[in-house]
Design an enzyme around this catalytic site. Sequence first.
Site, PDB file in Angstrom:
ATOM      1  N   ASP A 274      -3.577   2.723   6.253  1.00  0.00           N
ATOM      2  CA  ASP A 274      -2.250   2.637   6.891  1.00  0.00           C
ATOM      3  C   ASP A 274      -1.310   3.614   6.164  1.00  0.00           C
ATOM      4  O   ASP A 274      -0.118   3.354   6.003  1.00  0.00           O
ATOM      5  CB  ASP A 274      -1.708   1.201   6.840  1.00  0.00           C
ATOM      6  CG  ASP A 274      -0.627   0.941   7.882  1.00  0.00           C
ATOM      7  OD1 ASP A 274      -0.393   1.818   8.744  1.00  0.00           O
ATOM      8  OD2 ASP A 274      -0.006  -0.133   7.834  1.00  0.00           O
ATOM      9  N   LEU A 307       7.941  -3.741   4.859  1.00  0.00           N
ATOM     10  CA  LEU A 307       6.859  -2.816   4.507  1.00  0.00           C
ATOM     11  C   LEU A 307       6.686  -1.820   5.655  1.00  0.00           C
ATOM     12  O   LEU A 307       6.601  -2.220   6.817  1.00  0.00           O
ATOM     13  CB  LEU A 307       5.540  -3.577   4.324  1.00  0.00           C
ATOM     14  CG  LEU A 307       5.280  -4.286   2.996  1.00  0.00           C
ATOM     15  CD1 LEU A 307       3.999  -5.106   3.086  1.00  0.00           C
ATOM     16  CD2 LEU A 307       5.179  -3.294   1.841  1.00  0.00           C
TER      17      LEU A 307
HETATM   18 ZN   LIG Z   1       0.931  -1.949  11.926  1.00  0.00          ZN
END
Ligand SMILES: [Zn+2]
Length: 386
Positions: A274, A307
């Site tokens: 990510d 986040l």
């Molecule tokens: Zn995501």
Amino acid sequence: MTQSELHALAADYVFDGSSKLEGAAVVFEGARIKCVLPQSELSAKVPTRYLPANSWLTPGFIDLQVNGGGDVLFNNLPTPEAIATIAAAHRRFGTTAFLPTFITDTRENMRTAIAAAREAKEKNPSVLGIHLEGPFLAPDKAGVHDPELIRAPDEADLELLCAERTGGMLITLAPERVPSGFIAKLTKAGCRVSLGHSMASYDQTRSAMDEGLAGFTHLFNAMRPLQSREPGPIAAALESPAAWYGLIVDGWHVSPATLRLALRGCGHPMLVTDAMATVGGHQSTFHLYGSEIKVVDGRCLRSDGTLAGAALDMAAAVRNCARLLHVPLTDALRFASRNPAEFIGVGHFLGRLAPGYRADVVAIDPGPIAVLATWVAGKEELVAEA
Ligand SMILES: [Zn+2]
């Protein structure tokens, strides 16, 4: 192919995607692997390079969720050149193939991103296609995605996503936000569909799986939590041998104890980063939807503390997986290579070191779990000392 085009890499340990072989060698034939064999069976005619003592050779890492790298964010710059920069930034951490990931945006920008990924794929074997994360998501679980751009799909979206293409397409969506039959149409068109940013119930998740949904994007994050009477998507994922789940093992997104529980499920774990723009870059901030995101203590944070992706690379993900989740290195390596390859349908030529497979290989020092060199389609790149 003449004998002179063969060459071999020998290492104390070779993980071929299934087994750890001691004192083995990988024989390259151009861009492909000819064979993996014991060093004692190597022909003297094949030029052979011996890696330093204790080194491992392992299948190249495959990261299905890469938003950016090298100070570039794909959403901000959806061009083939940006994808090349991201590929180069991640390669030094062992990523030899990946899906550039485009998060929630307008249809026109999605179209541009898809075209950019197609063009990048033609030039760069590391680009496997595209991961579209959004925009068909649950507003309640938007995370850092722009809620203004989250929407339900229409016919034009279906046409765009089902159009003929050369690369893979992974689509993260909230099943409860798309019409019945939508996932089946995507699956029939060759897309892989993954649940994410979703409030789907257990029953809604099971129905989506019946239509072909098999993935779970960053399991545990941005989805309905596991509850006593509403097991939600997490239970559906963990109990199904047909499920493939991405895990962000950065020590921040999910507690190691929760992740260890996921490894006891029936499905197939996959390590994803990510990663945001800062990975493999020089800066510690970037912009997303016009807001500044800062890297603080290894986390990418919006000013309100949300986040925003991760400051994680694949070598660190493998290292964290082995150390925080207490799994053998061979398992961590499989979660980073063979599992993602099989999930997106390239497991017949990527994710293993085996005859006929593309020569995508990583050499690692298992002490620090550091990358020494990578090969993509047989072409080597050494990792410079930091
Ligand atoms: Zn995501």
